[in-house]
Design a protein around this motif. Structure first.
Motif, PDB file in Angstrom:
ATOM      1  N   HIS A  95       3.631 160.888  70.843  1.00 51.22           N
ATOM      2  CA  HIS A  95       3.284 159.533  71.248  1.00 51.22           C
ATOM      3  C   HIS A  95       4.516 158.647  71.079  1.00 51.22           C
ATOM      4  N   GLU A  96       4.749 157.761  72.010  1.00 52.62           N
ATOM      5  CA  GLU A  96       5.939 156.897  71.999  1.00 52.62           C
ATOM      6  C   GLU A  96       6.052 156.062  70.728  1.00 52.62           C
ATOM      7  N   LEU A  97       4.926 155.683  70.143  1.00 47.08           N
ATOM      8  CA  LEU A  97       4.950 154.892  68.915  1.00 47.08           C
ATOM      9  C   LEU A  97       5.664 155.646  67.794  1.00 47.08           C
ATOM     10  N   MET A  98       5.507 156.951  67.751  1.00 42.49           N
ATOM     11  CA  MET A  98       6.109 157.747  66.681  1.00 42.49           C
ATOM     12  C   MET A  98       7.609 157.948  66.875  1.00 42.49           C
ATOM     13  N   CYS A  99       8.138 157.575  68.001  1.00 45.93           N
ATOM     14  CA  CYS A  99       9.565 157.739  68.281  1.00 45.93           C
ATOM     15  C   CYS A  99      10.329 156.428  68.239  1.00 45.93           C
ATOM     16  N   ARG A 100       9.681 155.346  67.856  1.00 46.29           N
ATOM     17  CA  ARG A 100      10.332 154.034  67.830  1.00 46.29           C
ATOM     18  C   ARG A 100      11.374 153.976  66.720  1.00 46.29           C
ATOM     19  N   ASP A 160      12.025 151.553  64.756  1.00 46.22           N
ATOM     20  CA  ASP A 160      11.598 150.771  63.591  1.00 46.22           C
ATOM     21  C   ASP A 160      10.575 151.508  62.725  1.00 46.22           C
ATOM     22  N   VAL A 161      10.332 152.771  63.007  1.00 46.85           N
ATOM     23  CA  VAL A 161       9.479 153.594  62.149  1.00 46.85           C
ATOM     24  C   VAL A 161      10.366 154.128  61.025  1.00 46.85           C
ATOM     25  N   LEU A 175       6.625 158.251  57.834  1.00 43.34           N
ATOM     26  CA  LEU A 175       5.350 158.670  58.423  1.00 43.34           C
ATOM     27  C   LEU A 175       4.478 159.256  57.332  1.00 43.34           C
TER      28      LEU A 175
END
Length: 168
Positions: free
Chosen positions: A3-8, A10-11, A14
């Motif tokens: 998912h694109e959110l997990m590749c941002r 600013d993460v 996890l």
């Protein structure tokens, strides 16, 4: 694909659930429950029975099973919880398996950000399960049901805590 959110960018970390997310531990959980409930005289579970709530807290799983079976609810779940811990530990994660793609995903993310686990398993059981399936080294922190005064989904377990149990 992730998912694109997990590749941002600013993460910064996890946190994963464990049972039913990274590992399939259903056979060992229900095996421990089956031994516990039989030994305590609460009832005998059919061999093909799987409760809907298999990955909640131990008390939650016990309540679900007792309700599903129509058995009288024990007044005190503490002795059952303690016997379940004993029986679950004695099974030594013999049927617990990783889900497909977990190793590759963890390798990808652990090279980029710190990883943690927040689980309803006791810390020692989560540590043992992740060690047994060969993924323990990917995790900076494991937060178990006994790490904090309240188990998830309570907001009590903080996501970043320098005093959480970490590998030695």
């Amino acid at each position: 694909p992730l998912h694109e959110l997990m590749c941002r960018p600013d993460v910064h970390a996890l946190v994963f659930d464990l049972d039913g997310t990274l590992i399939d531990s259903a056979a060992d959980i229900i095996g421990g429950m089956r031994l516990t409930l039989s030994e305590a005289g609460v009832g005998e579970l059919p061999h093909d029975y799987i409760p809907d709530n298999l990955h909640g807290t131990t008390d939650g799983i016990l309540r679900s099973i007792v309700n599903d079976m129509g058995w009288p609810m024990p007044a005190d779940l503490i002795p059952l919880r303690e016997r379940y811990a004993f029986h679950y530990d004695s099974l030594d994660h013999r049927h617990t398996r990783l889900y497909p793609g977990v190793v590759e995903m963890l390798e990808h993310f652990s090279a980029r950000v710190p990883l943690g686990i927040c689980t309803n398993k006791r810390y020692v059981a989560a540590d043992g399960a992740t060690t047994k399936v060969g993924i323990r080294h990917h995790f900076h922190t494991i937060s178990g049901a006994d790490t904090w005064p309240q188990a998830k989904p309570s907001p009590v377990p903080p996501w970043v805590n320098p005093t959480a149990k970490t590998p030695s």
